[in-house]
Write a protein that holds these residues in place. Structure first.
Motif, mmCIF file in Angstrom:
data_model
loop_
_atom_site.group_PDB
_atom_site.id
_atom_site.type_symbol
_atom_site.label_atom_id
_atom_site.label_comp_id
_atom_site.label_asym_id
_atom_site.label_seq_id
_atom_site.Cartn_x
_atom_site.Cartn_y
_atom_site.Cartn_z
ATOM 1 N N ARG B 39 -10.795 46.527 -45.204
ATOM 2 C CA ARG B 39 -10.655 46.789 -44.048
ATOM 3 C C ARG B 39 -11.792 47.592 -43.132
ATOM 4 O O ARG B 39 -10.745 49.620 -43.787
ATOM 5 C CB ARG B 39 -9.558 46.285 -43.450
ATOM 6 C CG ARG B 39 -10.157 45.692 -41.300
ATOM 7 C CD ARG B 39 -8.653 46.378 -41.197
ATOM 8 N NE ARG B 39 -7.346 45.508 -41.613
ATOM 9 C CZ ARG B 39 -6.333 45.917 -40.902
ATOM 10 N NH1 ARG B 39 -6.984 45.248 -39.542
ATOM 11 N NH2 ARG B 39 -5.350 44.955 -41.754
ATOM 12 N N LYS B 291 -9.716 29.075 -58.416
ATOM 13 C CA LYS B 291 -7.997 29.368 -58.544
ATOM 14 C C LYS B 291 -7.260 30.881 -57.666
ATOM 15 O O LYS B 291 -8.860 31.743 -57.696
ATOM 16 C CB LYS B 291 -7.312 29.650 -59.725
ATOM 17 C CG LYS B 291 -7.086 28.730 -60.295
ATOM 18 C CD LYS B 291 -5.868 28.680 -61.541
ATOM 19 C CE LYS B 291 -6.359 27.137 -62.112
ATOM 20 N NZ LYS B 291 -5.567 27.725 -64.204
ATOM 21 N N GLY B 292 -6.399 30.785 -57.140
ATOM 22 C CA GLY B 292 -6.584 32.619 -56.938
ATOM 23 C C GLY B 292 -5.633 32.504 -55.569
ATOM 24 O O GLY B 292 -4.855 33.280 -54.863
ATOM 25 N N ALA B 293 -6.035 31.197 -54.742
ATOM 26 C CA ALA B 293 -5.191 31.874 -53.288
ATOM 27 C C ALA B 293 -4.126 30.638 -53.162
ATOM 28 O O ALA B 293 -4.079 29.743 -53.254
ATOM 29 C CB ALA B 293 -6.263 30.648 -52.435
ATOM 30 N N ALA B 294 -3.028 31.411 -52.430
ATOM 31 C CA ALA B 294 -1.306 30.872 -52.640
ATOM 32 C C ALA B 294 -1.124 30.437 -50.957
ATOM 33 O O ALA B 294 -0.755 29.726 -51.093
ATOM 34 C CB ALA B 294 -0.504 31.341 -52.543
ATOM 35 N N GLY B 295 -2.468 29.875 -50.199
ATOM 36 C CA GLY B 295 -2.495 29.121 -49.407
ATOM 37 C C GLY B 295 -3.370 28.601 -48.793
ATOM 38 O O GLY B 295 -4.297 28.996 -48.810
ATOM 39 N N LYS B 298 -8.779 28.384 -44.969
ATOM 40 C CA LYS B 298 -9.207 28.038 -43.748
ATOM 41 C C LYS B 298 -10.816 27.952 -43.344
ATOM 42 O O LYS B 298 -11.208 27.415 -42.546
ATOM 43 C CB LYS B 298 -8.466 28.845 -42.372
ATOM 44 C CG LYS B 298 -7.089 28.496 -42.130
ATOM 45 C CD LYS B 298 -6.776 27.701 -41.617
ATOM 46 C CE LYS B 298 -6.791 27.887 -39.782
ATOM 47 N NZ LYS B 298 -5.475 26.558 -39.362
ATOM 48 N N LEU B 314 -4.574 31.308 -44.924
ATOM 49 C CA LEU B 314 -3.227 31.428 -44.396
ATOM 50 C C LEU B 314 -2.269 32.564 -45.386
ATOM 51 O O LEU B 314 -1.377 32.637 -45.275
ATOM 52 C CB LEU B 314 -2.436 30.473 -44.065
ATOM 53 C CG LEU B 314 -2.837 29.599 -42.788
ATOM 54 C CD1 LEU B 314 -2.063 28.774 -43.410
ATOM 55 C CD2 LEU B 314 -3.164 30.365 -41.701
ATOM 56 N N ARG B 316 -3.411 35.576 -46.088
ATOM 57 C CA ARG B 316 -4.135 36.275 -45.244
ATOM 58 C C ARG B 316 -4.589 37.877 -45.946
ATOM 59 O O ARG B 316 -4.674 38.535 -46.567
ATOM 60 C CB ARG B 316 -2.360 37.130 -44.644
ATOM 61 C CG ARG B 316 -1.641 36.846 -44.213
ATOM 62 C CD ARG B 316 0.047 37.184 -44.620
ATOM 63 N NE ARG B 316 0.861 36.302 -43.743
ATOM 64 C CZ ARG B 316 1.668 36.411 -42.201
ATOM 65 N NH1 ARG B 316 1.178 37.590 -41.638
ATOM 66 N NH2 ARG B 316 2.053 35.814 -41.665
ATOM 67 N N ARG B 319 -10.738 36.523 -49.791
ATOM 68 C CA ARG B 319 -11.433 36.713 -51.306
ATOM 69 C C ARG B 319 -13.624 36.379 -51.692
ATOM 70 O O ARG B 319 -13.773 35.384 -50.635
ATOM 71 C CB ARG B 319 -10.813 35.437 -52.154
ATOM 72 C CG ARG B 319 -9.228 35.785 -52.095
ATOM 73 C CD ARG B 319 -9.105 34.963 -53.373
ATOM 74 N NE ARG B 319 -7.774 35.085 -53.521
ATOM 75 C CZ ARG B 319 -6.743 34.901 -52.479
ATOM 76 N NH1 ARG B 319 -6.735 34.576 -52.004
ATOM 77 N NH2 ARG B 319 -5.235 35.115 -53.446
ATOM 78 N N LYS B 331 -11.312 40.573 -53.064
ATOM 79 C CA LYS B 331 -9.500 40.504 -52.834
ATOM 80 C C LYS B 331 -9.739 41.512 -51.926
ATOM 81 O O LYS B 331 -9.705 43.226 -52.106
ATOM 82 C CB LYS B 331 -9.481 40.182 -53.638
ATOM 83 C CG LYS B 331 -7.662 39.883 -53.347
ATOM 84 C CD LYS B 331 -6.928 38.778 -54.647
ATOM 85 C CE LYS B 331 -5.959 40.050 -54.570
ATOM 86 N NZ LYS B 331 -4.858 39.051 -55.639
ATOM 87 N N PHE B 333 -6.494 42.414 -49.176
ATOM 88 C CA PHE B 333 -4.924 41.687 -47.700
ATOM 89 C C PHE B 333 -5.533 42.342 -46.779
ATOM 90 O O PHE B 333 -5.828 43.450 -46.389
ATOM 91 C CB PHE B 333 -4.118 42.054 -48.778
ATOM 92 C CG PHE B 333 -2.934 41.764 -47.903
ATOM 93 C CD1 PHE B 333 -2.124 42.792 -47.559
ATOM 94 C CD2 PHE B 333 -2.235 40.518 -47.898
ATOM 95 C CE1 PHE B 333 -0.832 42.182 -46.966
ATOM 96 C CE2 PHE B 333 -1.290 40.320 -47.171
ATOM 97 C CZ PHE B 333 -1.037 40.735 -46.458
ATOM 98 N N LEU B 334 -5.312 41.029 -45.808
ATOM 99 C CA LEU B 334 -5.853 41.803 -44.075
ATOM 100 C C LEU B 334 -4.363 41.349 -43.046
ATOM 101 O O LEU B 334 -4.884 41.388 -42.101
ATOM 102 C CB LEU B 334 -6.716 41.088 -43.876
ATOM 103 C CG LEU B 334 -8.085 41.302 -44.469
ATOM 104 C CD1 LEU B 334 -9.274 40.049 -43.956
ATOM 105 C CD2 LEU B 334 -8.232 42.990 -43.567
#
Lengths: 307, 425
Positions: B39, B291-295, B298, B314, B316, B319, B331, B333-334
């Protein structure tokens, strides 16, 4: 060392020899080390610091989701999230406890203890209502949380916590349950509001789950009651403990100085929780949106934890 | 396998603008060849009331620079400058006045300036045109869509139709100019048991226009993919009929995002449980997954030119994946729950470090100018007489490192009897 030997008997004999040699070498080394340390201590030098063994916790791989203590963005978000009203003491907790369909005797004993653990909790029979309807009923009657305990073949195995009115829903696997009657020398639970201790909820997801637990209890505990409820997270297992504590002055065994120590007496039930999923919004497992689900994580190792 | 033309090694720097549920837009800069991804800036202050529900990029034209349109949960639509996130020409009025949140913002390219179309959660569709005198965007028209609980919308490639989907009403395609219903879709056929899902469309994406039939200027109808809250994916063709031409089930959660590839034969789907897959159209078969998104995912956004898919949700995390090989490229993390992602023009590269001026005659301690001159001279100006006659160009073979197999090879046999020690950093 012995992988190249194909013959099992030769291989096992050789392995035993090597292992014995290794054990003898280690013992000799340990004896030497201890003798040297004793000699040094007698001579008056500083004792050598004991080497700390490596554990999975102290070799934890810190990943980017761990929240720094001074993180302003997370702090700003937490002033406006679903739990903000609880932490600002605008909305006191009122927990609705219910069960799965057709619970058995052990469920009633557990719920009787839970009603003593939570300061403001009410039990309602399930009566075959679907969970979405129960959430609606609870919202109508101004409850702040709904806790549903699940049982399978006379073993309690799950817990679902929904924060209301639109708060997240967490599903846990419950294991190692011990009721207070099964704990030796257990104490009697009083009606004082307990203090809540949340240990090791370090990641962003851990913060969410920790705040969910804290929202089940009042923000202003009665310290006079010396009652404490602990949610201790270690390696993504959350240990629930309930104690009464007392501070006493005791002479330390080694230094012979008087020191204030806390002595604990275990009270209520004891169980272990594992987070299975955290869903945004109230219960809707089919068409809801999940904040975290234990299915997709690819880039993970034995030393990386989610909470 | 490396795909020619889509080699990771030749990828340029990227910039992704990611919106979150706290009203912020986070700028993620990915370096060339995915060396780093982090970021670089955050636009906006934390406010849950101003959660961003949709993002749209407004490409610059003439004197107007690139801009970013942001639709918020409190009903306001703002225009931000594409480079620094400061307020650009405002939309007047910013809010629809009904108190509902904005569901989506679209940019419709037109003959002159584009039109901005906003759809509110209650179905109020507004169109904005740019004022020539002050550059602000004023509301030109507004009408009410058939759906009263809008969850998704989209503008077709020709820019004439607006598709609106949500709860309580099946898919409707409205003519943008006056809001008249051009196409009223029907839901899927009843299941074998006779059950019919309630209308609940949660995501939609138009497919690129199919080639026009012989003798006509325009394609017969619009084609779009629609995802429902009951984990069905449907393909509608306005020229073929009101029922969906394809109706398949995928996953077990509500479909949250759809992105169609420019070829028109594949479509990316994502759902509320963090699953992402690519479906082949019109068969509806799952070609592959990510694969990889845990939530819940959106937002799914495809890069306009490169084969890159951005997914944010969601959990956060943003990717970036390669669309052909489905490999993870970056990837980030935000920290906050993400709601939208848009690719922006990458920032211009930093100017190269200027070369030091040569000293005139060399002071004490400085190397002589002659030595300096030799060092900064281009290699081509080396004495060419020393070089032999023209050589064949050196072949550059790709280096393929072979992993040593366990238990074989000289290195492993030499270590028999020794234990491998792993040194932890």
């Amino acid at each position: 060392m012995v992988e190249h030997i194909g013959n099992k008997q030769v291989r096992s004999t050789r392995f035993r020899e090597l292992k014995r040699k290794e054990d003898r070498r280690k013992k000799a080394e340990r004896k030497k080390r201890q003798a040297a340390a004793e000699k040094a201590e007698k001579a008056g030098a500083e004792p050598v610091p004991k080497p700390v063994p490596k554990t999975i916790e102290n070799t934890r791989e810190l990943d980017e989701t761990i929240v720094a203590p001074d993180d302003e963005e997370v702090a700003a978000e937490e002033t406006q999230d679903e739990f903000a009203d609880h932490f600002k003491r605008v909305r006191p907790p009122h927990v609705l406890i219910t069960t799965c369909f057709k619970p058995s005797g052990i469920m009633y004993k557990f719920i009787a203890e839970l009603l003593e653990v939570f300061p403001n909790a009410t039990y309602y029979k399930r009566q075959g209502f679907p969970l979405k309807k129960i959430v609606q009923f609870a919202k109508n009657r101004d409850f702040s949380d709904v806790v549903v305990i699940n049982e399978d073949r006379k073993m309690i195995n799950g817990m679902l916590v929904t924060h209301l009115p639109e708060g997240p829903t967490a599903q846990f696997r419950l294991s190692n349950l011990k009721l207070s009657t099964e704990i030796s020398n257990h104490g009697r639970i009083s009606s004082h509001r307990p203090e809540v201790v949340l240990n090791n909820f370090s990641t962003r997801l851990g913060h969410r789950v920790g705040r969910l637990f804290a929202s089940l209890f009042h923000q202003d505990p009665a310290f006079r009651g010396r009652r404490v409820v602990t949610f201790h997270n270690q390696r993504d297992f959350i240990f629930f403990r309930h104690h009464r504590y007392i501070f006493e002055e005791k002479a330390d065994r080694r230094t012979k100085e008087a020191r204030v120590q806390a002595r604990l007496q275990e009270l209520g039930p004891r169980f272990t929780l594992q987070l299975e999923s955290l869903q945004k919004g109230t219960f809707d497992s089919k068409s809801g949106e999940f904040e975290w689900l234990n299915s997709g994580e690819q880039d993970t190792s034995r030393r990386r934890f989610k909470l | 396998t490396l795909f020619p033309m889509t080699d990771v090694k030749s990828s340029p720097p990227l910039r992704v603008l990611v919106s979150d549920e706290l009203g912020q837009v986070k700028v993620v800069d990915v370096a060339a060849q995915y060396a780093t991804a982090a970021r670089s800036a955050t636009w906006g202050t934390v406010s849950a009331a101003r959660a961003i529900t949709s993002l749209a990029s407004l490409p610059g034209e003439g004197t107007r620079p690139d801009a970013l349109l942001v639709g918020q949960a409190d009903g306001e639509v703002s225009c931000l400058q594409g480079l620094n996130g400061e307020a650009a020409a405002p939309l007047q009025p910013a809010a629809s006045g009904s108190g509902e949140g904005v569901r989506s913002v679209h940019v419709v390219p037109g003959s002159g300036e584009p039109t901005i179309v906003t759809v509110s959660a209650g179905g109020c569709v507004r169109g904005f045109a740019r004022q020539p005198d002050d550059g602000a965007w004023a509301e030109a028209w507004r009408w009410q869509a058939a759906c009263k609980e809008v969850e998704c919308s989209g503008v077709d490639p020709t820019g004439r139709l607006l598709a609106v989907g949500g709860r309580g009403c099946e898919l409707r395609l409205h003519a943008l100019a006056d809001g008249g219903v051009a196409f009223a879709g029907r839901g899927g056929k009843p299941s074998r048991v006779g059950l019919v899902d309630r209308p609940w469309n949660t995501a939609l994406a138009f497919l690129p226009p199919s080639p026009a039939p012989a003798g006509e200027e325009e394609p017969a109808g619009a084609r779009l993919v629609v995802g429902t809250g009951h984990h069905r994916v449907r393909l509608y063709d306005t020229a073929a009929g009101r029922r969906p031409q394809l109706d398949v089930g995928w996953g077990e959660a509500r479909i949250t995002a759809l992105a169609s590839e420019p070829s028109g034969t594949r479509c990316w789907v994502a759902n509320g449980q963090g699953q992402i897959a690519v479906l082949e159209l019109p068969s509806g078969l799952v070609v592959g997954g990510i694969k990889g998104a845990a939530g819940s995912v959106k937002a799914l956004t495809l890069h306009p030119t490169l084969p890159i898919l951005a997914s944010a949700g969601l959990d956060r995390t943003l990717r970036l994946h390669h669309t052909a090989s489905r490999k993870l490229l970056a990837k980030v993390f935000l920290k906050s729950q993400l709601t939208g992602a848009a690719f922006a023009a990458a920032p211009p590269p930093l100017p190269e470090a200027p070369t030091l001026p040569l000293p005139a005659s060399g002071g004490p301690g400085l190397p002589s100018s002659a030595a300096f001159a030799h060092a900064v001279q281009e290699p081509a100006s080396e004495p060419e007489e020393a070089r032999p006659a023209a050589k064949r160009p050196k072949l550059i073979m790709p280096s393929i490192k072979k992993k040593p197999r366990k238990g074989t090879g000289p290195s492993s046999s030499a270590s028999l009897g020794k234990k491998r020690v792993v040194v932890r950093a």
